[in-house]
Write a protein that holds these residues in place. Structure first.
Motif, PDB file in Angstrom:
ATOM      1  N   MET A 110       0.828  -1.210   0.000  1.00 42.45           N
ATOM      2  CA  MET A 110       0.000   0.000   0.000  1.00 42.45           C
ATOM      3  C   MET A 110       0.861   1.258   0.000  1.00 42.45           C
ATOM      4  O   MET A 110       0.568   2.224  -0.710  1.00 42.45           O
ATOM      5  N   LYS A 111       1.924   1.217   0.796  1.00 44.15           N
ATOM      6  CA  LYS A 111       2.811   2.386   0.868  1.00 44.15           C
ATOM      7  C   LYS A 111       3.473   2.638  -0.493  1.00 44.15           C
ATOM      8  O   LYS A 111       3.493   3.759  -0.995  1.00 44.15           O
ATOM      9  N   LYS A 112       3.969   1.560  -1.100  1.00 44.07           N
ATOM     10  CA  LYS A 112       4.698   1.673  -2.370  1.00 44.07           C
ATOM     11  C   LYS A 112       3.797   2.191  -3.495  1.00 44.07           C
ATOM     12  O   LYS A 112       4.239   2.970  -4.341  1.00 44.07           O
ATOM     13  N   PRO A 116      -4.409   4.664   0.208  1.00 46.59           N
ATOM     14  CA  PRO A 116      -4.680   5.286   1.510  1.00 46.59           C
ATOM     15  C   PRO A 116      -4.908   4.263   2.625  1.00 46.59           C
ATOM     16  O   PRO A 116      -5.745   3.378   2.505  1.00 46.59           O
ATOM     17  N   THR A 117      -4.116   4.379   3.682  1.00 42.88           N
ATOM     18  CA  THR A 117      -4.234   3.493   4.840  1.00 42.88           C
ATOM     19  C   THR A 117      -3.650   4.225   6.054  1.00 42.88           C
ATOM     20  O   THR A 117      -3.110   5.321   5.924  1.00 42.88           O
ATOM     21  N   GLU A 283      -7.679  -3.380   6.427  1.00 49.13           N
ATOM     22  CA  GLU A 283      -7.006  -4.655   6.150  1.00 49.13           C
ATOM     23  C   GLU A 283      -7.493  -5.183   4.806  1.00 49.13           C
ATOM     24  O   GLU A 283      -8.542  -4.786   4.298  1.00 49.13           O
ATOM     25  N   PHE A 284      -6.708  -6.087   4.241  1.00 46.80           N
ATOM     26  CA  PHE A 284      -7.143  -6.851   3.075  1.00 46.80           C
ATOM     27  C   PHE A 284      -7.310  -8.310   3.479  1.00 46.80           C
ATOM     28  O   PHE A 284      -6.545  -8.828   4.290  1.00 46.80           O
TER      29      PHE A 284
END
Length: 423
Positions: A110-112, A116-117, A283-284
């Protein structure tokens, strides 16, 4: 085609129930299945943990597609083993299933790819984690990196509570190896919702939104559970928000994984927090949710087997998936002691008296002397479909009132948040 559903809970019962309605399914198997699933499928007594045996059986039986319910066999590589033998599998391979199997992996993806998290940090050293907690302050969230049967997340209201969670996971090993690495993240504020999607590696088709109810008691009080009920669609997820989640969350993740050399095929489940800044990922999951499935699938106006097979072949199209103009509510009936424990062997009465509008999915039951008895923490998921959310809730609770077993636990407010939005 011949289709095998892997698993034995309420989610798998709902999957089998919907697949049994498909014009393309000539024979349905459940591995290992349950007494309730035996009414619509041939149950094969192989544990979900015996991946090789499942693959060998399905090959020998000429099964065309496996539909995997639980996350553990996916994270352990069931899809890889079966695909190597030429079997079609609805469910991601081991690399893709890391989106659920490792919270640190999911957060890093998600960061890469700018999804949005919550802000976060990952730790394998308990002292460093505690130092970070004291720097950030509370409330703060502590998560075991690996699978923990839905119990590996602590939303700590104080720094002390967060430190206790770190100690429990990293020193007392309450989740075994899953807590050897932890993720500590900011506590997001908002309303939670779930958006599941069919994915064929490239094409993403979101399902209708749903909202789960995790806590055991009304008003979201008491300990977390696997889920005490769900309804769909969730009014908090407006059409505009669904589009935003597809464009800013689902699409970047599927494309990002592809850039990492990982093809995601199956169900991708985004657990969301609808914050003041828009939807963010909590979460996923790499599979259908339980109990969201029991509310979402009854509203699917399409051939589930065809959709799933298209996902395995990379041929999914948006026009395969349509939804009924209605609402669904699923109320979970849990056994005495749940979630800390479960009471088994209590006779369940009233199932025979239900009318045709009731859909009862068995999460934890067994048959003894021709009668259904409790055999797990969450026992039944009682679902109703109706033109409006209010009617579906009323209908579901009408059916619940007809069913009884000793010590049953039922929340009385499933869907109440949705009704507030509609007002």
């Amino acid at each position: 085609m011949k289709v095998a559903v892997i698993g034995s809970g309420g989610r798998e019962h709902a999957l089998a129930w919907k697949l049994a309605q498909s014009k393309t399914v000539e024979k349905l198997y459940a591995i290992p299945g349950s007494a309730a699933m035996a009414e619509i499928a041939e149950c094969i007594d192989i544990p979900v943990s015996d991946l090789e045996k499942i693959a060998v059986y399905c090959c020998g039986e000429g099964i065309d597609m496996l539909v995997v319910g639980p996350e553990v066999p996916l994270t352990e590589g069931l899809a890889d083993i079966c695909q190597a033998k030429g079997l079609a599998v609805f469910g991601p391979n081991k690399a893709a299933a890391q989106m659920e199997g490792s919270k640190a992996f999911a957060k890093d993806i998600m960061k890469k790819y700018h999804v949005p998290t919550a802000a976060y940090a990952t730790f394998t050293d308990g002292e460093a984690a505690k130092k970070y907690i004291h720097e950030q302050g509370a409330p703060i969230v502590v998560k075991a990196d690996g699978l923990a049967a839905g119990k590996g997340v602590v939303v700590a209201q104080t720094e002390e509570e967060a430190v206790e969670a770190v100690n429990a996971m990293m020193e007392d090993h309450i989740f075994g190896a899953s807590g050897g690495r932890i993720v500590v993240e900011e506590c997001m504020v908002g309303e939670e919702a779930s958006l599941l999607a069919f994915v064929d590696g490239k094409t993403i088709v979101p399902m209708i939104s749903a909202q789960d109810h995790k806590r055991i008691f009304d008003n979201d009080e008491g300990p977390n559970t696997g889920g005490m009920g769900a309804y769909a669609p969730a009014p908090v997820m407006t059409p505009e928000l669904v589009k935003e989640v597809e464009e800013k969350i689902l699409r970047p993740v599927v494309d990002g994984l592809a850039q990492e050399g990982i093809v995601y095929q199956g169900c991708l489940y985004a657990g969301l927090m609808i914050t003041a800044d828009g939807p963010k990922v909590v979460e996923f999951n790499c599979r259908f949710g339980d109990p969201e499935t029991q509310a979402v699938l009854p509203l699917l106006d399409g051939d589930l087997a065809e959709i799933m097979y298209a996902c395995t072949q990379g041929t999914l199209t948006k026009d395969m998936v349509a939804w009924k103009d209605a609402s669904a509510c699923c109320v979970i009936m849990a056994s005495a002691g749940y979630p800390a424990s479960s009471h088994k062997g209590d006779v369940i009465s009233g199932l025979d008296a239900l009318d045709d509008t009731a859909m009862v999915f068995h999460s934890g039951t067994a048959k003894k002397d021709g009668q259904y008895v409790t055999n797990g923490g969450r026992v039944l998921g009682v679902t109703a479909v109706a033109p409006t959310l209010k009617e579906s809730i009323d209908e579901a609770y009408r059916h619940v009132a007809a069913i009884h077993f000793d010590g049953q636990q039922v929340r009385s407010d499933i869907g109440a948040k949705g009704l507030k939005h509609l007002q």
